[in-house]
Scaffold this active site. Structure first.
Site, mmCIF file in Angstrom:
data_model
loop_
_atom_site.group_PDB
_atom_site.id
_atom_site.type_symbol
_atom_site.label_atom_id
_atom_site.label_comp_id
_atom_site.label_asym_id
_atom_site.label_seq_id
_atom_site.Cartn_x
_atom_site.Cartn_y
_atom_site.Cartn_z
ATOM 1 N N GLY A 104 0.816 -1.208 0.000
ATOM 2 C CA GLY A 104 0.000 0.000 0.000
ATOM 3 C C GLY A 104 0.855 1.265 0.000
ATOM 4 N N HIS A 151 6.494 -5.800 8.037
ATOM 5 C CA HIS A 151 5.975 -4.446 7.854
ATOM 6 C C HIS A 151 5.774 -3.722 9.179
ATOM 7 C CE1 HIS A 151 5.483 -5.363 3.761
ATOM 8 N NE2 HIS A 151 4.499 -6.204 3.924
ATOM 9 N N TRP A 188 -6.159 0.594 7.313
ATOM 10 C CA TRP A 188 -6.517 0.610 8.733
ATOM 11 C C TRP A 188 -5.897 -0.629 9.387
ATOM 12 C CZ3 TRP A 188 -8.140 4.367 11.781
ATOM 13 C CH2 TRP A 188 -8.567 4.039 13.069
HETATM 14 N N1 CTP Z 1 -3.513 -2.459 4.682
HETATM 15 C C1 CTP Z 1 -3.851 -1.690 5.796
HETATM 16 N N2 CTP Z 1 -4.558 -2.260 6.820
HETATM 17 C C2 CTP Z 1 -4.910 -3.548 6.787
HETATM 18 C C3 CTP Z 1 -4.564 -4.347 5.668
HETATM 19 C C4 CTP Z 1 -3.862 -3.763 4.623
HETATM 20 O O1 CTP Z 1 -3.517 -0.521 5.853
HETATM 21 N N3 CTP Z 1 -5.604 -4.068 7.784
HETATM 22 C C5 CTP Z 1 -2.818 -1.819 3.544
HETATM 23 C C6 CTP Z 1 -1.302 -2.031 3.587
HETATM 24 O O2 CTP Z 1 -0.679 -0.881 3.072
HETATM 25 C C7 CTP Z 1 -1.105 -3.213 2.651
HETATM 26 C C8 CTP Z 1 -2.195 -2.982 1.606
HETATM 27 O O3 CTP Z 1 -3.285 -2.422 2.351
HETATM 28 O O4 CTP Z 1 0.152 -3.236 2.033
HETATM 29 C C9 CTP Z 1 -2.618 -4.240 0.886
HETATM 30 O O5 CTP Z 1 -3.005 -5.207 1.832
HETATM 31 P P1 CTP Z 1 -2.477 -6.705 1.771
HETATM 32 O O6 CTP Z 1 -2.848 -7.305 0.492
HETATM 33 O O7 CTP Z 1 -2.892 -7.368 3.022
HETATM 34 O O8 CTP Z 1 -0.930 -6.507 1.825
HETATM 35 P P2 CTP Z 1 0.026 -7.533 2.587
HETATM 36 O O9 CTP Z 1 0.063 -8.790 1.824
HETATM 37 O O10 CTP Z 1 -0.316 -7.640 4.017
HETATM 38 O O11 CTP Z 1 1.341 -6.809 2.607
HETATM 39 P P3 CTP Z 1 2.401 -6.784 1.453
HETATM 40 O O12 CTP Z 1 1.761 -7.204 0.181
HETATM 41 O O13 CTP Z 1 2.797 -5.366 1.455
HETATM 42 O O14 CTP Z 1 3.450 -7.734 1.945
#
Ligand code: CTP
EC number: 2.4.99.-
Length: 319
Positions: A243, A293, A263
């Site tokens: 994100g 993260h 969130w």
């Molecule tokens: N995100 C957030 N709050 C959450 C879940 C996700 O703010 N509860 C945001 C994060 O910036 C995240 C993005 O939404 O990178 C996409 O979510 P996700 O697909 O869950 O990413 P992840 O696989 O957790 O993380 P990454 O792909 O960055 O490893």
């Protein structure tokens, strides 16, 4: 000047207060929010010192030939061979070349989107960026369906498509990609070892089914450059989340960036539980050191940028 004071408040980026999960300090208002265009330009200029999203968003065909060996970005001892299929799917030129938009949505995957009614508002943006091939059709009223740019970590194949073990998993995947038409599918294939089989299977399915989707594979320097930018602003993020990466890239193309689905807290402001993902039952330890993260710290930074008019963060209902 505004940028200097922005950096100063980023300096105060200790995330201790939010470690206890008290998201209540993030009670922010979207009413009366106004874009600060000079700050937006300043941020774009500063990010451009570290990366040029037009170029770094994807490697291009001429960067490699089949058989080339590259080192994984976050795992330098391990290597990957550029296969014929991968090479065939590398874009000739950046898929974001000369693309500019007035307003963009970056959609994160938090359960905070459920019941938000934000679907229409999200789809009204000129360009919509989504993460990890998140499903949309079943959640259209809350998340919308428009997807101009969508990321896909290789692990998604395992997590959401049964590791392609059955024909039906593969069909489901091909169907999902065919809904994207000629949108950009962004696959971080060079980050860490482990997903290379999955990437190869994905590539083979795209070629076999002649899918129109425009594949992109982030450059080898992107993640370091993004981290460098935030570090220079005293935001200590080892592994920027997808994100945050998307917001950082979007500053190059979008005059106004609206964030939804960010969130990273287990409860909303009223103390009601919030799912980690709006679409599955994945659990996440927001405050664990084991996680690569630091989403709460990222969120704090985005929250501050919202208050300064650099971006708009929506965490409530859309009306
Ligand atoms: N995100 C957030 N709050 C959450 C879940 C996700 O703010 N509860 C945001 C994060 O910036 C995240 C993005 O939404 O990178 C996409 O979510 P996700 O697909 O869950 O990413 P992840 O696989 O957790 O993380 P990454 O792909 O960055 O490893």
């Amino acid at each position: 000047d505004s940028y200097m004071s922005l950096s100063r408040s980023m300096i105060n980026s200790s995330d201790k207060i939010i470690r206890k999960g008290s998201s209540s300090i993030f009670h922010h208002s979207v009413e009366g929010w106004k874009i600060n265009s000079s700050l937006v330009l300043e941020i774009r200029k500063n990010i451009l010192r570290f990366l040029d999203a037009e170029r770094d968003v994807s490697v291009v065909k001429s960067s490699f030939k089949p058989g080339d060996v590259i080192h994984y970005v976050l795992d330098r001892r391990r290597t990957l061979n550029i296969s014929q299929d991968l090479h065939r799917l590398l874009p000739e030129v950046s898929p974001m070349k000369n693309r500019r938009f007035k307003t963009c949505a970056v959609v994160g995957n938090s359960g905070i989107l459920l019941d938000s009614g934000c679907g229409k508002e999200i789809d009204n943006h000129d360009f919509v960026i989504r993460c990890n091939l998140a499903p949309v059709v079943e959640f259209a009223s809350d998340v919308g369906t428009k997807s101009d740019f969508i990321t896909m970590n290789p692990s998604v194949v395992q997590r959401a498509f049964g590791g392609f073990r059955n024909e039906s998993d593969r069909e489901k995947f091909v169907h999902r990609l065919s809904m994207l038409n000629d949108s950009v599918l962004w696959i971080p294939a060079f980050m860490v070892k482990g997903g290379e089989k999955h990437v190869e299977w994905v590539n083979a399915l795209i070629l076999k089914n002649k899918l129109k989707v425009r594949t992109a594979y982030p450059s080898l320097r992107l993640i370091h450059a993004v981290r460098g930018y935030w570090l220079t602003n005293k935001v200590h993020i080892k592994r920027p989340s997808t994100g945050l990466l998307m917001y950082t890239l979007a500053t190059r193309f979008c005059d106004e960036i609206h964030l939804y689905g960010f969130w990273p807290f287990p409860k909303d402001l009223n103390g009601k539980p919030v799912k980690y993902h709006y679409y599955d039952d994945l659990k996440y330890r927001y405050f664990s050191n084991a996680s690569p993260h630091r989403m709460p710290l990222e969120f704090k930074t985005l929250y501050m940028l919202h208050n300064r008019g650099a971006l708009k963060l929506t965490t409530g209902k859309c009306v």
